[in-house]
Scaffold this motif. Structure first.
Motif, PDB file in Angstrom:
ATOM      1  N   LYS A  61     -12.088   0.909 -16.298  1.00 14.81           N
ATOM      2  CA  LYS A  61     -13.272   0.798 -15.450  1.00 14.81           C
ATOM      3  C   LYS A  61     -12.902   0.157 -14.117  1.00 14.81           C
ATOM      4  N   GLY A  62     -13.432   0.719 -13.035  1.00 13.93           N
ATOM      5  CA  GLY A  62     -13.181   0.130 -11.723  1.00 13.93           C
ATOM      6  C   GLY A  62     -14.438   0.147 -10.874  1.00 13.93           C
ATOM      7  N   TYR A  63     -14.653  -0.924 -10.106  1.00 14.05           N
ATOM      8  CA  TYR A  63     -15.802  -1.007  -9.199  1.00 14.05           C
ATOM      9  C   TYR A  63     -15.298  -0.934  -7.758  1.00 14.05           C
ATOM     10  N   GLU A  64     -15.875  -0.015  -6.964  1.00 18.09           N
ATOM     11  CA  GLU A  64     -15.472   0.141  -5.569  1.00 18.09           C
ATOM     12  C   GLU A  64     -16.202  -0.893  -4.705  1.00 18.09           C
ATOM     13  N   TYR A  65     -15.517  -1.956  -4.343  1.00 18.30           N
ATOM     14  CA  TYR A  65     -16.144  -3.017  -3.559  1.00 18.30           C
ATOM     15  C   TYR A  65     -15.989  -2.791  -2.057  1.00 18.30           C
ATOM     16  N   ASP A  66     -15.094  -1.877  -1.681  1.00 19.29           N
ATOM     17  CA  ASP A  66     -14.903  -1.486  -0.282  1.00 19.29           C
ATOM     18  C   ASP A  66     -14.356  -0.066  -0.295  1.00 19.29           C
ATOM     19  N   LYS A  67     -14.305   0.589   0.839  1.00 18.09           N
ATOM     20  CA  LYS A  67     -13.859   1.969   0.905  1.00 18.09           C
ATOM     21  C   LYS A  67     -12.475   2.124   0.273  1.00 18.09           C
ATOM     22  N   ASP A  68     -12.406   2.887  -0.851  1.00 20.21           N
ATOM     23  CA  ASP A  68     -11.161   3.173  -1.576  1.00 20.21           C
ATOM     24  C   ASP A  68     -10.466   1.920  -2.114  1.00 20.21           C
ATOM     25  N   LYS A  69     -11.223   0.821  -2.252  1.00 16.31           N
ATOM     26  CA  LYS A  69     -10.676  -0.401  -2.837  1.00 16.31           C
ATOM     27  C   LYS A  69     -11.466  -0.730  -4.111  1.00 16.31           C
ATOM     28  N   TYR A  70     -10.731  -0.895  -5.217  1.00 13.65           N
ATOM     29  CA  TYR A  70     -11.372  -1.076  -6.514  1.00 13.65           C
ATOM     30  C   TYR A  70     -10.891  -2.357  -7.187  1.00 13.65           C
ATOM     31  N   VAL A  71     -11.790  -2.954  -7.944  1.00 12.01           N
ATOM     32  CA  VAL A  71     -11.402  -4.045  -8.818  1.00 12.01           C
ATOM     33  C   VAL A  71     -11.579  -3.543 -10.249  1.00 12.01           C
ATOM     34  N   VAL A  72     -10.567  -3.752 -11.084  1.00 16.34           N
ATOM     35  CA  VAL A  72     -10.588  -3.264 -12.461  1.00 16.34           C
ATOM     36  C   VAL A  72     -11.260  -4.298 -13.359  1.00 16.34           C
TER      37      VAL A  72
END
Length: 257
Positions: A61-72
């Motif tokens: 699972k990943g959340y996009e917190y900025d354009k093309d940037k994800y936190v798993v």
């Protein structure tokens, strides 16, 4: 099949329960085929970066917190932030069943007590039945708070998940209400009362799905599909006449039944 285990809590009382799905999907499913050779259409999950085909074990699972940037975020981390209260179904208050619009109900489960919780379970059920009340509770399911209605029945307890107010659209379809005469209203009431029978769910069948199965069997056996004769209702010219005719038909149907 147990859908999940939980605990119903109110005051100092804790009731361990198992929740079972109360409905099932019996719809016929069609596969998508290639028109030219009837081969099955397959969908593959691929990485948007390297193009490699991915299986379920390689997905997180990943959340996009900025354009093309994800936190798993892992399932273990999600579980860590749940409090003990959020792991149980907390009863918030009690209410009348008819105070809740059906639009708020989402999915229904059957609840059953786990070992040691039978007495408290039955006490809650019988008290709710005696007071003609339901309980409104809350728990965490998946990654969100979930409202629940705990509904007593003669044979046990049902638990329906509910939508929050901001998830329900306003009933925006308004219409200009025409005048209805007392005679028309009385005739409509007569029609309703003439068709008033106890609800028996076993009387209702999905007739279209039956015809769909027959269609499939006909095609498999190589026979020709024949269109059914449709009975299209005539246009309603006079409302009172239509109501009277409907009342007469309902009476005849009731007598023959």
């Amino acid at each position: 099949m147990i859908s999940r285990k939980s605990v119903i809590t109110f005051g100092m009382v804790a009731i361990p329960i198992a929740m079972y799905t109360a409905t099932q999907d019996n719809d016929i499913r069609f596969n998508q085929l290639h028109k030219e050779d009837n081969s099955r259409i397959r969908y593959k999950k691929t990485c948007g970066h390297c193009g490699k085909e991915i299986n379920s074990n390689d997905i997180v699972k990943g959340y996009e917190y900025d354009k093309d940037k994800y936190v798993v975020i892992t399932n273990e981390e999600i579980e860590k932030i749940k409090t003990e209260k959020e792991k149980s179904i907390q009863i918030l208050h009690f209410a009348q069943l008819n105070q809740i619009s059906p639009v708020y109900y989402e999915k229904t489960y059957q609840a059953a007590p786990e070992t040691g919780g039978e007495k408290a379970f039955e006490l809650l059920r019988s008290a709710l039945m005696a007071e003609q009340k339901i309980a409104i509770g809350k728990t965490v399911m998946g990654t969100k708070d979930t409202l629940m209605a705990i509904i007593p029945r003669e044979e046990g307890i049902l638990i329906s998940t509910m939508f929050f107010a901001d998830e329900v659209k306003d009933l925006q379809k308004q219409y200009t209400k025409p005048e209805v005469s007392e005679q028309e209203l009385n005739m409509a009431k007569t029609l309703i009362n003439s068709m008033d029978t106890p609800f028996d769910p076993s009387l209702y069948k999905d007739e279209y799905q039956t015809r769909l199965r027959q269609l499939i069997e006909t095609k498999v056996s190589g026979k020709e599909v024949v269109a059914v004769e449709s009975e299209s209702p005539g246009k309603v010219i006079d409302l009172m006449e239509a109501l009277k005719a409907s009342v007469e038909k309902a009476k005849k149907d009731k007598e023959s039944a």
